[in-house]
Scaffold this active site. Structure first.
Site, PDB file in Angstrom:
ATOM      1  N   ASP A 158      -3.429   4.645  -0.859  1.00  0.00           N
ATOM      2  CA  ASP A 158      -4.131   3.373  -0.594  1.00  0.00           C
ATOM      3  C   ASP A 158      -4.607   3.322   0.854  1.00  0.00           C
ATOM      4  O   ASP A 158      -5.706   2.834   1.144  1.00  0.00           O
ATOM      5  CB  ASP A 158      -3.193   2.181  -0.841  1.00  0.00           C
ATOM      6  CG  ASP A 158      -2.869   1.972  -2.311  1.00  0.00           C
ATOM      7  OD1 ASP A 158      -3.768   2.143  -3.138  1.00  0.00           O
ATOM      8  OD2 ASP A 158      -1.711   1.620  -2.610  1.00  0.00           O
ATOM      9  N   LEU A 159      -3.739   3.820   1.768  1.00  0.00           N
ATOM     10  CA  LEU A 159      -4.101   3.774   3.192  1.00  0.00           C
ATOM     11  C   LEU A 159      -5.307   4.657   3.477  1.00  0.00           C
ATOM     12  O   LEU A 159      -6.204   4.263   4.226  1.00  0.00           O
ATOM     13  CB  LEU A 159      -2.911   4.220   4.055  1.00  0.00           C
ATOM     14  CG  LEU A 159      -1.724   3.241   4.100  1.00  0.00           C
ATOM     15  CD1 LEU A 159      -0.600   3.818   4.952  1.00  0.00           C
ATOM     16  CD2 LEU A 159      -2.162   1.881   4.653  1.00  0.00           C
ATOM     17  N   ALA A 197       0.834  -1.211   0.000  1.00  0.00           N
ATOM     18  CA  ALA A 197       0.000   0.000   0.000  1.00  0.00           C
ATOM     19  C   ALA A 197       0.866   1.257   0.000  1.00  0.00           C
ATOM     20  O   ALA A 197       1.918   1.288   0.630  1.00  0.00           O
ATOM     21  CB  ALA A 197      -0.916  -0.003   1.212  1.00  0.00           C
ATOM     22  N   ASP A 198       0.411   2.297  -0.716  1.00  0.00           N
ATOM     23  CA  ASP A 198       1.053   3.601  -0.572  1.00  0.00           C
ATOM     24  C   ASP A 198       0.146   4.491   0.266  1.00  0.00           C
ATOM     25  O   ASP A 198      -0.904   4.039   0.745  1.00  0.00           O
ATOM     26  CB  ASP A 198       1.393   4.217  -1.943  1.00  0.00           C
ATOM     27  CG  ASP A 198       0.159   4.521  -2.772  1.00  0.00           C
ATOM     28  OD1 ASP A 198      -0.963   4.609  -2.218  1.00  0.00           O
ATOM     29  OD2 ASP A 198       0.303   4.673  -4.006  1.00  0.00           O
ATOM     30  N   SER A 199       0.537   5.761   0.447  1.00  0.00           N
ATOM     31  CA  SER A 199      -0.208   6.626   1.369  1.00  0.00           C
ATOM     32  C   SER A 199      -1.658   6.822   0.921  1.00  0.00           C
ATOM     33  O   SER A 199      -2.563   6.900   1.756  1.00  0.00           O
ATOM     34  CB  SER A 199       0.499   7.972   1.505  1.00  0.00           C
ATOM     35  OG  SER A 199       0.551   8.615   0.237  1.00  0.00           O
TER      36      SER A 199
END
Lengths: 77, 414
Positions: free
Chosen positions: A38-39, A34-36
């Protein structure tokens, strides 16, 4: 459905990962890719699914699958 | 130092006539229409119920599930077409050359479907439910951004938004980037997908679209006396442009040489061209001058030919102004008669068709041309493709805002 099962389904859907990768100590960023953004989307999906509100400062602490399950369980108590 | 020469070495197409260059080009040469009923949303309340949708696109062949989820359709089409073009060219982008490979794409609007979706979410569930991926899915430079990420091209990365001329301007600026020396190769073209309620409703409100709902395949009829508007379409046409020596050194196949580019403005009206097509005519002349060619050197024109009453009449007038007596000798066709109007992607697609036409020495037809209107009295290659000698050819695009773009390519010779 138990919260942990529901949580796994959300994570599988949101992060497009295989179900067997979504183990309790899996880190969203390091293990599930996950990237930021996605979070942010993942937290939003949890809020929707469990009908809860997760403030940003709390969201930042949720970094593993178990963190997420524990956080929602606590709110639901 | 002599001017750097630029050639087309790769073509990639995702269109209403098929995913893949071969499939689309075969349908173009066979005069097949890509227009049918809109399937994306319920059109019961809409004056316009027809469009040219991409029908056979399989995102799984190009993207992982998560990637696809975070790209609006216009981005998916653009990236897929670009990858097909790079594969077709055989260009290997590696550490040694990546900073010399650019990406310049065109797009008329951007992610209108994802804008609609998030607006609905905002109204129904509040601003906190707007997706964090909304903006990076909607903005018009996301095709060029994702193409760069997927291919590793680290040169100039630009996106032009000049309405229906965007694809043509992108290819023109890519040509310039190579001539000027900023890049040795550029992945370029256009991508668009706005077959959604606001897209169809918006163009319909302008009375720009055909309402021939009872006969979709006959609705796009450029230059015909019964034409009544354009057909909204979607997809992407991308190419690899390359500096000639760079292409020769690796033994690349050369479709055609890009030799001229013109860009001009009407300074006239938000949507309508001036009656004599003055801005478009100046643009064609500018491209001829840039190429160092005379009107008589051009054998074929891929017209803007939208099938609106105004465009086809004014474009014909503009061609006559520029070409004089030679206008009657030209083969002119509108491939929009088959693909519909892919808006900001149209110029990229039609530039690719131009390269294919020159490579195969074949002029595609203008289908549905039963009876030309009296003011459209040139040779529009009616209904059947024509094998012919094409030494040099021109592609026209004109966009809302009064912006014009013209490209010229010729058969490659040493």
């Amino acid at each position: 459905m138990a919260i942990d099962q529901q949580m796994v389904d959300i994570i599988v859907e949101q992060l497009s990962v295989e179900k067997d990768k979504v183990v309790p100590n899996a880190s969203f960023v390091d293990d599930l890719g996950a990237d930021s953004l996605d979070l942010v989307e993942l937290i939003m999906a949890m809020e929707e699914e469990f009908d809860v509100e997760i403030p940003d400062e709390e969201a930042e602490k949720i970094s593993t699958v178990q963190n997420a399950i524990d956080y929602v369980n606590n709110l639901k108590k | 130092m002599s001017k750097r020469r630029v050639v087309v070495t790769g073509v990639g197409l995702v269109t209403p006539l098929g995913t893949g260059t071969e499939k689309t080009w075969r349908n173009i040469c066979d005069g097949v229409s890509g227009v049918s009923y809109i399937t994306r949303f319920d059109t019961s309340d809409y004056a316009v119920q027809i469009a040219a949708e991409v029908k056979d696109f399989e995102p799984d062949l190009f993207f992982e599930k998560k990637q696809a989820k975070h790209m609006d359709l216009f981005v998916q089409y653009g990236v897929a077409a670009a990858r097909l073009a790079v594969d077709d060219s055989g260009l290997v982008i590696d550490e040694a050359n990546c900073t010399r490979v650019g990406v310049i794409t065109g797009c008329g609007i951007g992610g209108l479907p994802v804008i609609e979706k998030n607006h609905k979410t905002c109204l129904n569930k509040g601003p906190k439910r707007i997706s964090p991926f909304f903006i990076p899915m909607a903005i018009p430079n996301m095709p060029s951004g994702h193409i760069s990420m997927q291919t590793g091209a680290k040169g100039p990365n630009l996106a032009l938004s000049t309405a229906c001329a965007a694809g043509t301007h992108a290819v023109g600026e890519a040509f310039r980037s190579i001539v000027y020396g900023s890049s040795d190769a550029v992945i370029t073209g256009g991508a668009e997908s706005v077959i959604c309620p606001l897209g169809v409703g918006g163009f319909a409100a302008m009375k720009a679209l055909s309402t021939r709902n009872e006969a979709p395949e006959q609705a796009s009829r450029p230059f015909d006396k019964d034409r009544d508007g354009f057909i909204i379409a979607e997809g992407s046409g991308m190419m690899v442009l390359e500096e000639l020596d760079h292409a020769l050194a690796r033994g690349a196949r050369i479709y055609a040489e890009v030799v001229g580019y013109g860009a001009s403005s009407d300074a006239y009206h938000i949507a309508a061209p001036p009656e004599n097509g003055e801005g478009g005519a100046r643009c064609m002349q500018m491209a001829l001058d840039d190429a160092g060619l005379k009107p008589a050197d051009i054998d074929y024109i891929n017209a803007h030919g939208t099938s609106t009453p105004l465009n086809d009449r004014c474009e014909t007038q503009a061609i006559k102004t520029v070409f004089g007596e030679h206008a009657a000798q030209l083969a002119i066709s509108s491939t929009k008669s088959m693909t519909g109007h892919m808006l900001g992607a149209a110029g990229g697609l039609e530039a690719a068709f131009l390269a294919m036409s020159i490579h195969d020495q074949i002029a595609p037809p203008t289908i549905n041309l039963s009876e030309p209107s009296p003011e459209c009295d040139l040779d529009y290659v009616p209904n059947q493709a024509r094998s012919m000698e094409i030494r040099a050819a021109m592609s026209n695009s004109f966009g809302f805002g009064g912006t014009n773009g013209v490209l010229i390519m010729r058969r490659y010779q040493d």
